[in-house]
Design a protein around this motif. Structure first.
Motif, PDB file in Angstrom:
ATOM      1  N   THR A  97       0.838  -1.206   0.000  1.00  0.00           N
ATOM      2  CA  THR A  97       0.000   0.000   0.000  1.00  0.00           C
ATOM      3  C   THR A  97       0.865   1.245   0.000  1.00  0.00           C
ATOM      4  O   THR A  97       0.385   2.325  -0.337  1.00  0.00           O
ATOM      5  CB  THR A  97      -0.924   0.067   1.234  1.00  0.00           C
ATOM      6  OG1 THR A  97      -0.097   0.174   2.419  1.00  0.00           O
ATOM      7  CG2 THR A  97      -1.823  -1.149   1.330  1.00  0.00           C
ATOM      8  N   CYS A  98       2.126   1.087   0.376  1.00  0.00           N
ATOM      9  CA  CYS A  98       3.084   2.150   0.690  1.00  0.00           C
ATOM     10  C   CYS A  98       2.749   2.696   2.073  1.00  0.00           C
ATOM     11  O   CYS A  98       1.674   3.276   2.289  1.00  0.00           O
ATOM     12  CB  CYS A  98       3.131   3.277  -0.322  1.00  0.00           C
ATOM     13  SG  CYS A  98       4.390   4.524   0.107  1.00  0.00           S
ATOM     14  N   PHE A  99       3.643   2.488   3.011  1.00  0.00           N
ATOM     15  CA  PHE A  99       3.401   2.895   4.396  1.00  0.00           C
ATOM     16  C   PHE A  99       3.144   4.388   4.509  1.00  0.00           C
ATOM     17  O   PHE A  99       2.412   4.830   5.393  1.00  0.00           O
ATOM     18  CB  PHE A  99       4.601   2.495   5.277  1.00  0.00           C
ATOM     19  CG  PHE A  99       4.363   2.677   6.744  1.00  0.00           C
ATOM     20  CD1 PHE A  99       3.575   1.777   7.444  1.00  0.00           C
ATOM     21  CD2 PHE A  99       4.926   3.745   7.429  1.00  0.00           C
ATOM     22  CE1 PHE A  99       3.345   1.942   8.814  1.00  0.00           C
ATOM     23  CE2 PHE A  99       4.706   3.929   8.792  1.00  0.00           C
ATOM     24  CZ  PHE A  99       3.916   3.023   9.481  1.00  0.00           C
ATOM     25  N   GLY A 320      10.258   6.158   1.441  1.00  0.00           N
ATOM     26  CA  GLY A 320      10.512   5.558   0.139  1.00  0.00           C
ATOM     27  C   GLY A 320       9.347   4.674  -0.230  1.00  0.00           C
ATOM     28  O   GLY A 320       8.693   4.093   0.652  1.00  0.00           O
ATOM     29  N   THR A 321       9.090   4.543  -1.498  1.00  0.00           N
ATOM     30  CA  THR A 321       7.907   3.814  -1.955  1.00  0.00           C
ATOM     31  C   THR A 321       7.822   2.407  -1.395  1.00  0.00           C
ATOM     32  O   THR A 321       6.767   1.965  -0.928  1.00  0.00           O
ATOM     33  CB  THR A 321       7.891   3.758  -3.491  1.00  0.00           C
ATOM     34  OG1 THR A 321       7.891   5.092  -4.005  1.00  0.00           O
ATOM     35  CG2 THR A 321       6.658   3.020  -3.993  1.00  0.00           C
ATOM     36  N   TYR A 322       8.938   1.678  -1.429  1.00  0.00           N
ATOM     37  CA  TYR A 322       8.901   0.272  -1.014  1.00  0.00           C
ATOM     38  C   TYR A 322       9.417   0.044   0.401  1.00  0.00           C
ATOM     39  O   TYR A 322       9.364  -1.090   0.906  1.00  0.00           O
ATOM     40  CB  TYR A 322       9.744  -0.572  -1.972  1.00  0.00           C
ATOM     41  CG  TYR A 322       9.202  -0.617  -3.376  1.00  0.00           C
ATOM     42  CD1 TYR A 322       8.067  -1.337  -3.688  1.00  0.00           C
ATOM     43  CD2 TYR A 322       9.844   0.091  -4.401  1.00  0.00           C
ATOM     44  CE1 TYR A 322       7.566  -1.371  -4.979  1.00  0.00           C
ATOM     45  CE2 TYR A 322       9.355   0.066  -5.697  1.00  0.00           C
ATOM     46  CZ  TYR A 322       8.220  -0.664  -5.981  1.00  0.00           C
ATOM     47  OH  TYR A 322       7.725  -0.687  -7.260  1.00  0.00           O
ATOM     48  N   GLY A 323       9.943   1.080   1.060  1.00  0.00           N
ATOM     49  CA  GLY A 323      10.543   0.885   2.372  1.00  0.00           C
ATOM     50  C   GLY A 323       9.572   0.298   3.380  1.00  0.00           C
ATOM     51  O   GLY A 323       8.486   0.830   3.604  1.00  0.00           O
ATOM     52  N   GLY A 324       9.973  -0.815   4.010  1.00  0.00           N
ATOM     53  CA  GLY A 324       9.076  -1.471   4.955  1.00  0.00           C
ATOM     54  C   GLY A 324       7.892  -2.126   4.286  1.00  0.00           C
ATOM     55  O   GLY A 324       6.783  -2.163   4.842  1.00  0.00           O
ATOM     56  N   ASN A 325       8.111  -2.678   3.099  1.00  0.00           N
ATOM     57  CA  ASN A 325       7.049  -3.386   2.388  1.00  0.00           C
ATOM     58  C   ASN A 325       6.384  -4.415   3.313  1.00  0.00           C
ATOM     59  O   ASN A 325       7.068  -5.083   4.094  1.00  0.00           O
ATOM     60  CB  ASN A 325       7.643  -4.082   1.152  1.00  0.00           C
ATOM     61  CG  ASN A 325       6.682  -5.033   0.491  1.00  0.00           C
ATOM     62  OD1 ASN A 325       6.649  -6.213   0.841  1.00  0.00           O
ATOM     63  ND2 ASN A 325       5.900  -4.543  -0.438  1.00  0.00           N
TER      64      ASN A 325
END
Length: 447
Positions: A97-99, A320-325
């Motif tokens: 979802t993006c955090f 960032g878009t994917y950080g912590g996916n």
């Protein structure tokens, strides 16, 4: 192609049914040469079909003993049951979802767990990213924002990543920096404590005083935002500084308002027999960077540190878009649960004892092994011309190549390319580790 599945149920054996690499791997290598940029290298062009425990099974059906763990990533194994189950559940729920857009519990829980596990009982917060280099770069951003300073101190033989800033922080030119400049500025390098290569034996405190003198003269303590250091050097050769080096540097940083950043990307998460390598000398960093072993093979990294420092950055300044996916967070929670359940810190210490005993015996017969060093399951041998400290990269390469041909995956490292490093999965069965050491001895004594 083999139909075996991965995971801990994979037969834990070394088995060679073809030469290494085999015909199917060679076919895939031809496809790779046509499709993949040549700047992306591989240690061994063997294409993996299944992996688990302490073995990698290739597309030809060969089963290799893994002493690399994807460079210290698959500490809990390549498909630990708790990682697989949590990842599967999360994938079925949602993948992204993006955090920063619509948050989720997994990210919060990973930050909570890392705050509990990292050294120190002070209030901590964390932020999640994708890679080790990204974590280091964000640690520098946080330190600069918190201090209002710009200077970054690092040490000789350091490796911190492949982004522009982290290339500047990395010491080794080839293959990481050559031709990629100009690099980010205001990075200052100090001498590292490297006991095997000190011209005269000095204490850790003396080595720290030497480093501090360089930094104070060349940068100025009041200009430094942070000192970033690996408690055990990774790519630089698994160098363990002399006792007292890290605590003295940490105290100097405290006195001068410099953020002490422990780069635990390779050494953290049980790899050295403690949750983090800085614990071996009781060092409590201001910020810790985490990646590699934290998520069982999924891409996840973190900066964890003092809450007031982490909160110094304005809203929206980190992310960032994917950080912590969410899938990577699920994997991390599964990996941490596995580390706790199986007591992988104790496992790392057992691996160290076994490997040190065997490698010390081998060094008596093979004097090119100049030093055996490291902590826990992060061990290495520095290969030299016998009776000297002159690096012998050719023999280190020959040792590694001989192991590969016999079905044991090993890695080299070091500023001089002469260090053979060992990073077995912490769940490797004892008999596989013993067999791998048998192979190393066979190769060494056959050179």
């Amino acid at each position: 192609m083999t139909t075996e599945t991965g995971g801990p149920d994979l037969p834990q054996e070394r088995r060679l049914v073809t030469e290494v690499p085999g015909p199917r791997s060679r076919e895939l290598q031809e496809r790779r040469l046509a499709a993949v940029a040549s700047g992306v290298g591989s240690v061994l062009p063997v294409y993996v079909a299944a992996a688990g425990g302490g073995v990698l099974v290739d597309v030809d059906g060969n089963s290799l003993i893994d002493l690399a763990s994807g460079i210290a990533v698959t500490s809990v194994g390549n498909s630990a049951p708790e990682v697989v189950s949590r990842v599967t559940e999360q994938v079925q729920a949602f993948t992204h979802t993006c955090f920063m857009v619509a948050p989720y519990e997994g990210y919060v829980e990973v930050c909570e767990r890392l705050a509990q596990l990292t050294p120190g009982d002070h209030a901590k917060k964390a932020a999640l990213f994708n890679s080790g280099a990204e974590a280091v770069e964000n640690a520098v951003k946080i330190a600069r924002h918190a201090t209002g300073r710009t200077g970054v101190a690092v040490v000789d033989h350091a490796y911190h990543g492949r982004t522009n800033l982290t290339m500047a922080m990395t010491a080794k030119n080839m293959p990481y920096k050559d031709g990629f400049g100009p690099f980010a500025g205001d990075v200052h390098r100090a001498p590292m404590s490297y006991p095997f290569r000190e011209p005269v034996e000095i204490t850790g405190e003396q080595a720290a005083a030497r480093a501090i003198d360089v930094l104070e003269k060349q940068a100025g303590a009041d200009n430094l935002a942070c000192l970033v250091i690996e408690p055990v050097l990774g790519e630089g050769g698994f160098v363990v500084p002399a006792p007292g080096f890290l605590p003295t540097l940490a105290e100097w940083c405290r006195q001068h308002g410099i953020v002490f950043v422990a780069d635990e990307i390779q050494s953290g998460m049980c790899r050295t027999g403690a949750w983090f390598a800085c614990e071996h000398e009781g060092v409590v960093p201001d910020l810790v960077t985490v990646a590699k072993g934290v998520a069982g093979g999924m891409p996840l990294a973190a900066v964890v540190g003092r809450a007031e420092m982490m909160d110094a950055v304005h809203g929206g300044g980190l992310g960032g878009t994917y950080g912590g996916n969410p899938v990577a967070c699920a994997a991390a929670l599964g990996a941490i649960a596995t580390m706790e359940e199986l007591d992988l810190n104790a496992a790392a210490r057992r691996i160290e004892q076994t490997m040190r005993d065997r490698l010390s015996t081998l060094a008596e017969k093979f004097p090119a092994l100049g030093e055996i060093r490291g902590r826990g399951a992060m061990l290495a041998v520095e290969v030299v011309e016998p009776g000297t400290t002159t690096p012998d990269a050719a023999t280190a390469s020959a040792l590694s190549k001989g192991c590969h041909e016999r079905g044991v995956l090993t890695l080299t490292c070091g500023t001089y390319g002469n260090v053979l490093r060992f990073l077995p999965p912490l769940v490797m069965p004892d008999h596989l580790l013993d067999e791998a050491l048998d192979v190393i001895e066979e190769v060494a004594l056959g050179l």
